[in-house]
Structure formats: structure tokens, C-alpha cells
Design a protein around this motif. Structure first.
Motif, short mmCIF file in Angstrom:
data_model
loop_
_atom_site.label_atom_id
_atom_site.label_comp_id
_atom_site.label_asym_id
_atom_site.label_seq_id
_atom_site.Cartn_x
_atom_site.Cartn_y
_atom_site.Cartn_z
N GLY A 101 42.87 -29.99 -18.76
CA GLY A 101 41.93 -29.15 -18.01
C GLY A 101 42.34 -27.69 -18.03
N LEU A 102 43.63 -27.44 -17.86
CA LEU A 102 44.13 -26.06 -17.85
C LEU A 102 44.00 -25.43 -19.23
CD1 LEU A 102 45.15 -24.21 -15.64
CD2 LEU A 102 47.49 -24.88 -16.24
N LYS A 103 44.13 -26.24 -20.27
CA LYS A 103 43.96 -25.73 -21.64
C LYS A 103 42.50 -25.32 -21.87
CE LYS A 103 45.85 -28.19 -24.87
NZ LYS A 103 46.07 -29.19 -25.93
N ALA A 104 41.56 -26.11 -21.37
CA ALA A 104 40.13 -25.76 -21.49
C ALA A 104 39.86 -24.43 -20.78
CB ALA A 104 39.26 -26.87 -20.92
N PHE A 105 40.44 -24.27 -19.59
CA PHE A 105 40.30 -23.03 -18.83
C PHE A 105 40.89 -21.86 -19.61
CE2 PHE A 105 42.27 -19.97 -15.92
CZ PHE A 105 41.20 -19.60 -15.13
N TYR A 106 42.12 -22.02 -20.08
CA TYR A 106 42.84 -20.96 -20.79
C TYR A 106 42.07 -20.47 -22.01
CZ TYR A 106 46.59 -18.72 -23.48
OH TYR A 106 47.33 -17.84 -24.21
N TYR A 107 41.61 -21.41 -22.85
CA TYR A 107 40.90 -21.01 -24.07
C TYR A 107 39.53 -20.41 -23.77
CZ TYR A 107 44.54 -22.90 -27.05
OH TYR A 107 45.74 -23.11 -27.68
N LEU A 108 38.85 -20.91 -22.74
CA LEU A 108 37.57 -20.31 -22.37
C LEU A 108 37.79 -18.87 -21.90
CD1 LEU A 108 34.56 -20.23 -21.83
CD2 LEU A 108 35.02 -21.29 -19.59
N VAL A 109 38.80 -18.66 -21.07
CA VAL A 109 39.08 -17.30 -20.58
C VAL A 109 39.40 -16.37 -21.74
CG1 VAL A 109 40.80 -15.95 -19.30
CG2 VAL A 109 39.73 -17.93 -18.23
N GLN A 110 40.18 -16.84 -22.73
CA GLN A 110 40.47 -16.00 -23.89
C GLN A 110 39.19 -15.63 -24.63
OE1 GLN A 110 43.57 -14.73 -24.30
NE2 GLN A 110 43.91 -15.86 -22.42
N ASP A 111 38.31 -16.61 -24.82
CA ASP A 111 37.03 -16.35 -25.49
C ASP A 111 36.18 -15.35 -24.70
OD1 ASP A 111 37.72 -18.08 -27.52
OD2 ASP A 111 36.46 -19.74 -26.80
N LEU A 112 36.12 -15.54 -23.38
CA LEU A 112 35.32 -14.64 -22.54
C LEU A 112 35.86 -13.22 -22.58
CD1 LEU A 112 34.63 -16.88 -19.40
CD2 LEU A 112 33.06 -16.34 -21.28
N CYS A 130 37.59 -11.75 -24.99
CA CYS A 130 37.25 -11.17 -26.31
C CYS A 130 35.78 -10.77 -26.36
CB CYS A 130 37.57 -12.16 -27.42
SG CYS A 130 39.32 -12.36 -27.73
N PHE A 131 34.92 -11.62 -25.84
CA PHE A 131 33.48 -11.37 -25.81
C PHE A 131 33.19 -10.10 -25.02
CE2 PHE A 131 29.10 -12.66 -24.39
CZ PHE A 131 28.54 -12.81 -25.64
N VAL A 132 33.76 -9.99 -23.83
CA VAL A 132 33.52 -8.83 -22.97
C VAL A 132 34.09 -7.56 -23.59
CG1 VAL A 132 34.16 -7.77 -20.76
CG2 VAL A 132 33.28 -10.10 -20.83
N PHE A 133 35.32 -7.63 -24.10
CA PHE A 133 35.91 -6.43 -24.70
C PHE A 133 35.11 -5.95 -25.90
CE2 PHE A 133 40.25 -7.91 -22.95
CZ PHE A 133 40.00 -7.30 -21.74
N SER A 134 34.55 -6.88 -26.67
CA SER A 134 33.69 -6.50 -27.79
C SER A 134 32.44 -5.78 -27.30
CB SER A 134 33.28 -7.73 -28.60
OG SER A 134 34.39 -8.33 -29.19
N LEU A 135 31.81 -6.33 -26.25
CA LEU A 135 30.60 -5.71 -25.71
C LEU A 135 30.91 -4.34 -25.11
CD1 LEU A 135 29.02 -8.83 -24.00
CD2 LEU A 135 28.14 -7.62 -26.01
N ILE A 136 31.99 -4.24 -24.37
CA ILE A 136 32.35 -2.95 -23.75
C ILE A 136 32.64 -1.91 -24.83
CG2 ILE A 136 34.13 -1.79 -22.36
CD1 ILE A 136 32.19 -3.40 -20.68
N SER A 137 33.35 -2.30 -25.87
CA SER A 137 33.68 -1.33 -26.91
C SER A 137 32.44 -0.92 -27.72
CB SER A 137 34.78 -1.85 -27.84
OG SER A 137 34.32 -2.94 -28.60
#
Length: 145
Positions: free
Chosen positions: A117-128, A130-137
Motif C-alpha cells: 500500500g505504501l509503495k502505491a502511495f509513494y509511486y503515485l506521489v512521484q507521478d503527481l 512530476c506532472f505538477v512540476f511539468s505543468l508549472i514549468s
């Protein structure tokens, strides 16, 4: 579009005060981003933008594919002096809100009571992130060259 909301927060209080990163997506397409680092007297960065329905659809796909809505944070590490993370997601009639400590490495995940469960959380947060930093940049120049 049905109700959809995502908010992520990670932060701690330490030598430089309350330092954190937070972002949220609202179902109307509003993206809010805040980054507060008092290191060397930095000021808080606040950005807001509206994203297209296609971006929200991709965000929903990322969340759905992670299967995070099936998880439970009951056995995850409690927030501690090192800080905490929060993830809140509303998708249609489903609503989750997770809270856990900061994750330093994959070893922290493997040694937890709920590594899958924590791995699912960790990888989702990493994806989110990256997604946000791409949009902000794409929308803003944070530090002009």
C-alpha cells in the motif's frame, strides 16, 4: 465532469520554520501550487493556473491506474518530527484522505507494516509531483535565466 479533486501536502517544521510543498487540482480545472522554503530567506512561491479538461482526464487516469483508492493508511507510519505527507482524492462518490510520515527511501517502505500500500502511495506521489512540476514549468518561469 464528475466531482474530482486532488490535494497533496508534504512538510515539516524545523530550523527554518514551516517548510512545505502543496498542490491541488479542482474539478473546474484550477491548479493551485504553493512551495514555502525559508532557507536563506526564500519567500513562498504561489502559483495558480487553469488546466484543460484533457489534463484533468489524464490526472484521473494516473490516479485510477495507481489503484490508490483501494488502499488504507491504518498501518502506515504516523507523521513524526521529520514531517508528514497528506494525499486527498475525491473521485465521483469515492473520497480518501491519507496521512503518513515523510518517506526517505524505498527501504522505509519495505520495512513498513504495509509495504504494498505504501509503495502505491509513494509511486503515485512521484507521478503527481512530476506532472505538477511539468505543468508549472510550462505556465510559469519560476527562476528566470
Amino acid at each position: 465532469m464528475s466531482d474530482f479533486y486532488v490535494r497533496y501536502y508534504v512538510g515539516h517544521t524545523g530550523r527554518y520554520g514551516h517548510e512545505f510543498l502543496e498542490f491541488e487540482f479542482q474539478s473546474n480545472g484550477k491548479l493551485r501550487y504553493r512551495n514555502n522554503s525559508n532557507y536563506k530567506n526564500d519567500t513562498m512561491i504561489r502559483k495558480e493556473a487553469y488546466v484543460s479538461p484533457m489534463i484533468l482526464k489524464e490526472l484521473q487516469r494516473i490516479v485510477a491506474q495507481s489503484e490508490i483508492m483501494k488502499e488504507d493508511d491504518a498501518n502506515w507510519p504516523e507523521p513524526n518530527i521529520d514531517g508528514k505527507q497528506e494525499l486527498e482524492i475525491v473521485s465521483g462518490k469515492d473520497h480518501i484522505c491519507f496521512t503518513t510520515s515523510k518517506i526517505g527511501s524505498l527501504v522505509d517502505i519495505q520495512n513498513s507494516s504495509d509495504p504494498e500500500g505504501l509503495k502505491a502511495f509513494y509511486y503515485l506521489v512521484q507521478d503527481l509531483k512530476c506532472f505538477v512540476f511539468s505543468l508549472i514549468s510550462l505556465h510559469f518561469k519560476i527562476k528566470p535565466i
